[in-house]
Scaffold this active site. Structure first.
Site, PDB file in Angstrom:
ATOM      1  CD  GLU A 274      -2.834   1.337   0.499  1.00 51.64           C
ATOM      2  OE1 GLU A 274      -2.334   1.660  -0.505  1.00 51.64           O
ATOM      3  OE2 GLU A 274      -4.126   1.187   0.786  1.00 51.64           O
ATOM      4  CG  ASP A 275      -0.807   4.847  -1.770  1.00 48.53           C
ATOM      5  OD1 ASP A 275      -1.661   4.099  -0.891  1.00 48.53           O
ATOM      6  OD2 ASP A 275      -1.212   5.646  -2.790  1.00 48.53           O
TER       7      ASP A 275
ATOM      8  CG  ASP B  57      -5.025   9.483   5.775  1.00 45.88           C
ATOM      9  OD1 ASP B  57      -5.403   9.869   7.010  1.00 45.88           O
ATOM     10  OD2 ASP B  57      -4.809  10.521   5.075  1.00 45.88           O
TER      11      ASP B  57
ATOM     12  CG  PHE C 269      -3.858  15.428   0.632  1.00 46.96           C
ATOM     13  CD1 PHE C 269      -4.813  14.274   1.193  1.00 46.96           C
ATOM     14  CD2 PHE C 269      -3.356  15.405  -0.766  1.00 46.96           C
ATOM     15  CE1 PHE C 269      -5.376  13.295   0.133  1.00 46.96           C
ATOM     16  CE2 PHE C 269      -4.060  14.313  -1.697  1.00 46.96           C
ATOM     17  CZ  PHE C 269      -4.924  13.486  -1.013  1.00 46.96           C
TER      18      PHE C 269
ATOM     19  NE  ARG D 212      -3.148   7.776  -9.675  1.00 44.00           N
ATOM     20  CZ  ARG D 212      -3.612   7.526  -8.644  1.00 44.00           C
ATOM     21  NH1 ARG D 212      -2.760   7.169  -7.569  1.00 44.00           N
ATOM     22  NH2 ARG D 212      -4.901   7.315  -8.489  1.00 44.00           N
TER      23      ARG D 212
HETATM   24  N1  HPA Z   1      -2.221  11.817  -0.245  1.00 41.77           N
HETATM   25  C1  HPA Z   1      -2.761  10.869  -1.252  1.00 41.77           C
HETATM   26  N2  HPA Z   1      -3.574   9.921  -1.138  1.00 41.77           N
HETATM   27  C2  HPA Z   1      -3.705   9.675   0.114  1.00 41.77           C
HETATM   28  C3  HPA Z   1      -3.514  10.490   1.457  1.00 41.77           C
HETATM   29  C4  HPA Z   1      -2.369  11.485   1.022  1.00 41.77           C
HETATM   30  O1  HPA Z   1      -2.001  12.334   1.965  1.00 41.77           O
HETATM   31  N3  HPA Z   1      -4.021   9.915   2.242  1.00 41.77           N
HETATM   32  C5  HPA Z   1      -4.908   8.988   2.167  1.00 41.77           C
HETATM   33  N4  HPA Z   1      -4.756   8.764   0.682  1.00 41.77           N
HETATM   34 MG    MG Z   2      -3.647   3.868  -1.278  1.00 43.50          MG
END
Ligand code: HPA
Ligand code: MG
Length: 220
Positions: free
Chosen positions: A136-137, A140, A189, A202
């Site tokens: 996962e990136d 949050d 963010f 992206r």
């Molecule tokens: N940036 C991009 N995608 C996200 C973020 C963020 O800070 N938090 C959850 N998804």
């Molecule tokens: Mg994600």
């Protein structure tokens, strides 16, 4: 004192845009750089080592690496390239199979709380008895990952581990912490390295903080 599980990134070590190469189409839209691309790559190399060291050293070591699209794709690609070079303690190579899970839960900066899966039931059945690594990136609120884990557990994998490049220090967190984390970031963010704001940014290599102008320019 033991080393923390992640690198703690604070707003005190922000980098000026002038010190790095930024695509000109984003020069006005980002405020500062939080994590330069080179540091991301070095950290990914280390995460790959930690992950490989935990893979059971059996006759045929294997892992199903599951990318959470779209934001996870860059981390996934770079992580796999590193894991491929590694071996188990007894010198065996690790067989990887690659899976993709599509989840969308953000609108502007807000989590919608909905998680939609694009995998069919038949595709999910494949996970039975497998060792899975979810890539996962960012974690949050933690709700997306909680839902993914609930869904996968119905299909009885042998094990499920999670790696997230980022974890956000937010009061909205449900307390979920992945097995392998790259960086803990401030409650802002962030975009770049495949993380998006309404599908923009992206294609930026560094992880950056979006500017007010950027938020307005790309708001839905
Ligand atoms: N940036 C991009 N995608 C996200 C973020 C963020 O800070 N938090 C959850 N998804
Ligand atoms: Mg994600």
């Amino acid at each position: 004192m033991s080393t923390p599980k992640w690198i703690d990134v604070t707003t005190e070590n922000l980098y000026s845009l002038d010190h790095f190469v930024i695509p000109s189409h984003y020069e006005q839209e980002i405020e500062s750089i939080l994590i330069p691309h080179g540091i991301i790559m070095d950290r990914v190399e280390k995460l790959a080592k930690l992950i490989a060291a935990d893979i059971p050293d059996v006759e045929e070591p294997s892992l199903v690496v599951c990318c959470v699209l779209k934001g996870g794709h860059q981390f996934f690609a770079d992580l796999i390239n590193q894991i491929k070079k590694l071996q188990t303690a007894s010198g065996k190579s690790i067989k990887l199979s690659l899976e993709f899970l599509k989840v969308k839960s953000y609108h502007n900066e807000q989590s919608t709380g909905e998680v939609s899966f694009s995998l069919t039931k038949n595709e999910l059945m494949y996970y039975k008895g497998k060792n899975i690594l979810i890539v996962e990136d960012i974690i949050d609120t933690g709700r997306t990952m909680q839902k993914i884990l609930e869904k996968l557990s119905e299909y009885e994998p042998a094990s499920v581990k999670v790696t997230s490049l980022l974890i956000k220090k937010t009061p909205l967190s449900n307390g979920y912490i992945p097995d392998y984390v790259g960086f803990a970031i401030p409650d802002a963010f962030v975009v770049g390295y495949a993380l998006d704001y309404n599908e923009h940014f992206r294609d930026l290599d560094h992880i950056a903080v979006i500017s007010e102008h950027g938020k307005e320019a790309y708001a839905l």
